[in-house]
Scaffold this active site. Structure first.
Site, mmCIF file in Angstrom:
data_model
loop_
_atom_site.group_PDB
_atom_site.id
_atom_site.type_symbol
_atom_site.label_atom_id
_atom_site.label_comp_id
_atom_site.label_asym_id
_atom_site.label_seq_id
_atom_site.Cartn_x
_atom_site.Cartn_y
_atom_site.Cartn_z
ATOM 1 N N PHE A 1 0.726 -1.112 0.195
ATOM 2 C CA PHE A 1 -0.055 0.160 -0.173
ATOM 3 C C PHE A 1 0.623 1.221 0.153
ATOM 4 O O PHE A 1 0.433 2.186 -0.444
ATOM 5 C CB PHE A 1 -0.954 0.005 1.078
ATOM 6 C CG PHE A 1 -0.098 0.427 2.523
ATOM 7 C CD1 PHE A 1 -0.004 1.667 2.749
ATOM 8 C CD2 PHE A 1 0.222 -0.587 3.369
ATOM 9 C CE1 PHE A 1 0.402 2.047 3.914
ATOM 10 C CE2 PHE A 1 0.729 -0.258 4.531
ATOM 11 C CZ PHE A 1 1.096 1.186 4.861
ATOM 12 N N LYS B 1 -1.298 -6.762 -9.536
ATOM 13 C CA LYS B 1 -2.289 -6.723 -8.519
ATOM 14 C C LYS B 1 -1.957 -5.677 -7.392
ATOM 15 O O LYS B 1 -1.107 -5.984 -6.675
ATOM 16 C CB LYS B 1 -2.197 -8.283 -7.729
ATOM 17 C CG LYS B 1 -3.566 -8.427 -6.877
ATOM 18 C CD LYS B 1 -3.556 -9.142 -5.703
ATOM 19 C CE LYS B 1 -2.709 -8.370 -4.527
ATOM 20 N NZ LYS B 1 -3.613 -7.138 -3.825
ATOM 21 N N GLU C 1 -5.072 -3.857 -2.194
ATOM 22 C CA GLU C 1 -6.508 -3.614 -2.102
ATOM 23 C C GLU C 1 -6.865 -2.104 -1.385
ATOM 24 O O GLU C 1 -7.924 -1.823 -1.423
ATOM 25 C CB GLU C 1 -7.305 -4.695 -1.506
ATOM 26 C CG GLU C 1 -7.002 -5.174 -0.073
ATOM 27 C CD GLU C 1 -5.595 -6.113 0.046
ATOM 28 O OE1 GLU C 1 -4.723 -5.747 -1.003
ATOM 29 O OE2 GLU C 1 -5.580 -7.033 0.862
ATOM 30 N N SER D 1 5.295 -6.908 3.290
ATOM 31 C CA SER D 1 5.936 -7.162 4.776
ATOM 32 C C SER D 1 6.562 -8.428 4.612
ATOM 33 O O SER D 1 6.426 -9.434 3.820
ATOM 34 C CB SER D 1 4.583 -7.264 5.838
ATOM 35 O OG SER D 1 3.783 -8.458 5.238
ATOM 36 N N CYS E 1 9.630 1.830 3.485
ATOM 37 C CA CYS E 1 10.527 0.426 4.007
ATOM 38 C C CYS E 1 11.911 0.896 4.338
ATOM 39 O O CYS E 1 12.709 0.501 4.625
ATOM 40 C CB CYS E 1 10.617 -0.648 3.018
ATOM 41 S SG CYS E 1 11.193 0.154 1.493
ATOM 42 N N GLU F 1 9.188 -4.459 13.418
ATOM 43 C CA GLU F 1 8.879 -3.376 12.317
ATOM 44 C C GLU F 1 7.608 -2.575 12.915
ATOM 45 O O GLU F 1 6.289 -3.400 12.962
ATOM 46 C CB GLU F 1 8.727 -3.773 10.885
ATOM 47 C CG GLU F 1 8.406 -2.700 9.964
ATOM 48 C CD GLU F 1 8.285 -3.075 8.412
ATOM 49 O OE1 GLU F 1 7.488 -4.160 8.197
ATOM 50 O OE2 GLU F 1 8.589 -2.566 7.781
#
Ligand code: NAD
Length: 490
Positions: free
Chosen positions: A151, A175, A178, A228, A283, A383
């Site tokens: 995301f 893809k 979402e 992740s 990240c 994280e």
């Protein structure tokens, strides 16, 4: 509210399901779209693969010089529509407009680099490897490839892969996350104008079920994943077990070391930008800041810089930090801060329970600093992916490097210093794939691989640059002999 469409075989297509998940503006709490979800949504992969395979069989034989021509048009369209796409990025991901524009720039740079495919795909030839025998290696495309995106960079991350995949002669199915599909929907409106063969680039929405359909489809030859670490590990295991080539970039816990000879003002500004930029949801966000033998000045400067950061809706003027992606994420981050306190850390700056005027339903957390967490505790290994700095103080650079190298992740490590010898030691010894020296976000430009080590990466070849070209091609070696006697016969 309309359910978002897939883009399959060069056309917009309704998804065969009424099951959806909501796309929520993280600053306002407003539902801005509905995206297909669940098992039925995943069945759309079958149609996309059939179209992508047909497109690949045609595209692979198009000369590479012709294959890169649509990239020039794509670059132009992305530039012309950059402001509109940046607004969408802000609305669905929460980052500020300036951050979203920077993301677009990085996406476009990958299109530029991939346009160099005629040079990047060139291979090797050795004449007379044995008497009268020549040997050479060529690069050929893989076939249907897939990209599964996170995301936090709704536009950029797919571009670490997409332009290279098609320049090298593959087709690709994307893809999007979402949580942030609207950015890619807009980008596909531009892709639709490129005149590419139908099916060459498709977009299928969905979550885990759609991912699993990608991982299990025999005609999908490679998977490029960013997200992740637990999911990256899963994608790598299932994808490779099914015989696919997989590159899976995972999570991070990035340390930054400030040596006593660092420029305090510059370092503190750059470090807080790194920790709190995109609300810590990068990240390559600095997460653990380690001061070496000089804590007072840098500590005060970091505190002042963090405290002054203006928090709000990324579309509003003057805002330097937006919300985190979801209400669940806010709850998770705040409970991790609580955990830090339980573990013995002290909160120097507390961003919990943030209330932002006019945006009471937003997922806001203000900049937070937790100091002196126990080394070896759980939070220093977790994280957080939010606007939280863990501040540690150590005696020597060796101690800091040992701490870094004991960590599970290896996405980035940075040092701030004015001494070349210290910087050199750090870059040589720190076990991370991206190193920053007086840099807070060591994000490789498109010409270099977006590296990552240890739990931050599963695979061999990374996104961007030459690595991407190697990933999206398979080598074929030809050994060739033309005996003289045969020539005389004809
Ligand atoms: P995520 O792992 O939750 O989701 C990434 C993608 O995987 C999404 O498309 C999602 O639909 C899919 N997915 C989620 N759960 C799944 C499951 N159980 N099985 C199969 N597919 C699943 O990641 P996110 O929250 O979207 O993104 C944030 C994470 O991404 C952070 O950990 C961040 O560090 C990481 N990240 C890494 C890099 C890098 O280059 N290493 C870059 C950006 C983000």
């Amino acid at each position: 509210m309309e359910i978002l469409k897939n883009y399959i075989n060069g056309k917009w297509a309704d998804c065969n399901t009424t099951e959806t998940s909501n796309v929520v503006n993280p600053a306002t709490g407003e539902v801005i779209a509905r995206v297909p979800a669940g098992k039925a949504a995943a069945t759309e992969i079958e149609k996309a693969v059939a179209a992508a395979q047909a497109a690949y069989l045609q595209w692979k034989d198009v000369p590479v010089l012709k294959r890169i021509q649509p990239l020039f048009k794509l670059k132009q369209l992305l530039e012309e529509n950059s402001a509109e796409i940046a607004r969408l990025i802000t609305m669905e991901s929460g980052k500020t407009l300036a951050e979203a524009s920077g993301e677009m720039q990085r996406a476009i740079e990958n299109v530029e680099v991939a346009a160099g495919a005629p040079m990047l795909m060139q291979s090797e030839f050795l004449e007379n490897i044995a008497s009268g025998i020549d040997e050479y290696m060529v690069r050929q495309p893989l076939g249907v490839t897939a990209c599964i995106a996170p995301f936090n960079f709704p536009a950029m991350i797919s571009f670490w892969f997409l332009p290279y995949a098609i320049a090298c002669g593959n087709s690709m199915i994307i893809k999007p996350s979402e949580k942030v599909p609207l950015t890619m929907v807009k980008i596909f409106e531009l892709i639709d104008q490129l005149g590419l063969p139908d099916g060459l680039i498709s977009m299928i929405h969905g979550g885990k079920d759609t991912v699993d359909a990608i991982l299990d489809h025999p005609l999908i030859r490679s998977v490029s994943f960013v997200g992740s670490t637990p999911v990256a590990r899963y994608i790598y295991a299932r994808g490779t077990a099914n015989g696919k080539r997989v590159q899976a970039q995972g999570g991070a816990k990035n340390p930054v070391v400030v040596l006593p000879d660092a420029d305090i003002e510059m370092s503190s500004q750059i470090i807080t930008d790194s920790v709190y930029g995109c609300a810590g949801q990068r990240c390559l966000a600095a997460s653990v800041v380690i001061t070496v033998d000089n804590n007072k000045q840098i500590r005060d400067a970091l505190y002042a810089s963090a405290q002054n950061r203006s928090v709000g809706y990324g579309l509003d003027k003057g805002v330097e930090m937006g919300p985190v992606i979801s209400a669940e994420s806010k709850t998770r981050i705040e409970s991790l801060i609580n955990k830090g306190i339980t573990e013995g850390g002290s909160v120097l700056l507390d961003g919990r329970n943030a209330a932002i005027k006019s945006y009471e339903k937003g997922n806001f957390i203000r900049p937070t600093i937790i100091e002196n967490l126990p080394v070896g505790g759980e939070l220093l290994r977790t994280e957080i992916f939010g606007p939280v700095m863990s501040l540690l103080h150590m005696k020597t650079v060796e101690e800091a490097i040992a701490f870094i190298n004991n960590g599970a992740y290896g996405n980035m490590a940075c040092v701030f210093t004015s001494r070349g010898s210290s910087a050199r030691k750090f870059r040589n010894q720190a076990m991370a794939g991206n190193i920053g020296i007086n840099i807070g976000v060591a994000a490789p430009m498109a010409q270099f691989p977006f590296s990552g080590w240890k739990e931050s990466f599963f695979g061999d070849l990374h996104g961007q640059g030459k690595h991407a070209v190697e990933f999206f091609t398979q080598t074929k070696v030809v050994i060739e002999r033309w005996p003289k006697e045969w020539s005389r016969k004809f």
